[in-house]
Design an enzyme around this catalytic site. Sequence first.
Site, PDB file in Angstrom:
ATOM      1  CB  CYS A 194     169.097  33.515  15.209  1.00 44.92           C
ATOM      2  SG  CYS A 194     169.245  33.324  13.341  1.00 44.92           S
ATOM      3  CB  VAL A 251     170.248  38.737  13.447  1.00 41.36           C
ATOM      4  CG1 VAL A 251     169.955  39.976  14.259  1.00 41.36           C
ATOM      5  CG2 VAL A 251     169.380  37.820  13.964  1.00 41.36           C
ATOM      6  CE  LYS A 280     162.645  42.200  13.633  1.00 40.73           C
ATOM      7  NZ  LYS A 280     162.392  42.175  12.251  1.00 40.73           N
ATOM      8  CB  SER A 289     173.609  33.020   7.326  1.00 35.93           C
ATOM      9  OG  SER A 289     172.986  32.298   6.587  1.00 35.93           O
TER      10      SER A 289
HETATM   11  N1  LIG Z   1     168.227  33.872   4.852  1.00 33.52           N
HETATM   12  C1  LIG Z   1     168.634  34.637   6.170  1.00 33.52           C
HETATM   13  C2  LIG Z   1     167.761  34.161   7.102  1.00 33.52           C
HETATM   14  C3  LIG Z   1     167.934  34.923   8.449  1.00 33.52           C
HETATM   15  C4  LIG Z   1     166.720  34.901   9.567  1.00 33.52           C
HETATM   16  O1  LIG Z   1     165.584  34.497   8.963  1.00 33.52           O
HETATM   17  N2  LIG Z   1     166.853  35.424  10.920  1.00 33.52           N
HETATM   18  C5  LIG Z   1     165.844  35.528  11.698  1.00 33.52           C
HETATM   19  C6  LIG Z   1     166.415  34.855  12.874  1.00 33.52           C
HETATM   20  S1  LIG Z   1     166.795  33.299  13.064  1.00 33.52           S
HETATM   21  C7  LIG Z   1     165.376  36.850  11.764  1.00 33.52           C
HETATM   22  O2  LIG Z   1     165.939  37.787  11.676  1.00 33.52           O
HETATM   23  N3  LIG Z   1     164.098  37.109  11.849  1.00 33.52           N
HETATM   24  C8  LIG Z   1     163.522  38.611  12.163  1.00 33.52           C
HETATM   25  C9  LIG Z   1     162.599  38.880  11.182  1.00 33.52           C
HETATM   26  O3  LIG Z   1     162.168  37.900  10.316  1.00 33.52           O
HETATM   27  O4  LIG Z   1     161.833  39.928  11.395  1.00 33.52           O
HETATM   28  C10 LIG Z   1     169.999  34.156   6.445  1.00 33.52           C
HETATM   29  O5  LIG Z   1     170.409  33.057   5.866  1.00 33.52           O
HETATM   30  O6  LIG Z   1     170.909  34.971   7.039  1.00 33.52           O
END
Ligand SMILES: N[C@@H](CCC(=O)N[C@@H](CS)C(=O)NCC(=O)O)C(=O)O
Length: 255
Positions: free
Chosen positions: A48, A88, A75, A105
Site C-alpha cells: 500500500c 490502512v 479483512k 496517511s
Molecule cells: N486516504 C487514505 C487512503 C488509504 C487507502 O486507500 N488504503 C487502502 C490500501 S492501499 C485500503 O486500506 N483499502 C482497503 C479498503 O478500501 O477497503 C490515506 O491516505 O491513508
Amino acid sequence: MGITVITCISRSNQSTHIMSNGRHLAKGSSTPDVPEDGILRLYSMRFCPFAQRVHLVLDAKQIPYHSTYINLTEKPEWLLDKNPQGKVPALEIVREPGPPVLTESLLICEYLDEQYPLRPLYPRDPLKKVQDKLLIERFGAVLGAFFKASDGGELEPFWSGLDIYERELSRRGTDFFGGEQTGILDYMIWPWCERLELLKLQRGKDYNYDETPWLERMKRDPAVMAFYMEAEVQAEFLRTRSLGQPNYNLLVKDA
Ligand SMILES: N[C@@H](CCC(=O)N[C@@H](CS)C(=O)NCC(=O)O)C(=O)O
C-alpha cells in the site's frame, strides 16, 4: 507475545521497525494484544503506497514501531474496531488511554512530525509549510493519474503531473524538496515515484519518462531503502491480485 526484529523485507538495517512475523493477518485472526512496551503500532499492508508514507516518516525520524500487516481482501473482523473505515494505514497510539487510532496517511505523518520533533520533516516557516502542504494535496491528482496509468491507461497525465514537481525542485535549487535533506514533500510523493520502475516493467517501450537525478538520490535515502520494493515483486503482487487471489505474503520468508 513474542516479538522479533526482522530485516527480511528491508534492504537496510536503518529501520526501527519491529514485527511479529510480517505475515498479513486475515479474517478469523485473533485481535492482536496491545503491545506492553507502549511502542506505537502501525496497521499496514506491504503493497500500500499510503501506508508506505507512514513507514517512511517513522523510519526517517527513527521512531520505534510495531507493524501489523493486514490482508485487505479477507479483512480481520477486529480491523473495524481499530479503523471503522477498514483501511490502512492506521496508527495506534499505544501509550495513550484508549488507545486512540489515527487514520489517513497525511494526518498521521503530520502528527508524527509534531509529536516527535527530532529530525523535523515539515518546514518550520509557516509559509513554506503551507506551500508544501498545498503541493502534497495537489499530488492527489497525480497519484490518481498513476493508478490509471498502471491499470493500462494513458501515461501522459502522470508524466505531466510529475513535471510540476520537477519544476518546483529546480525552482528551489536544492537536492531534495526538503533542502539538502529529505523533507515531508519528498516522502509524501515518493511511493508513486518508486513505482515508476513498475510502470517501466508494465509498459515496456511505451515508457518514455526522462528520469531525474532526484529519483536516484531518493533511492539512496536510508528510510526509502528500508521499505523499498523491487518492481518485479510489485508486479507479481498485482498479477496475483488480478487473478482474484492477491498474495499479500509474497515477502514473508515461509510464505
Ligand atoms: N486516504 C487514505 C487512503 C488509504 C487507502 O486507500 N488504503 C487502502 C490500501 S492501499 C485500503 O486500506 N483499502 C482497503 C479498503 O478500501 O477497503 C490515506 O491516505 O491513508
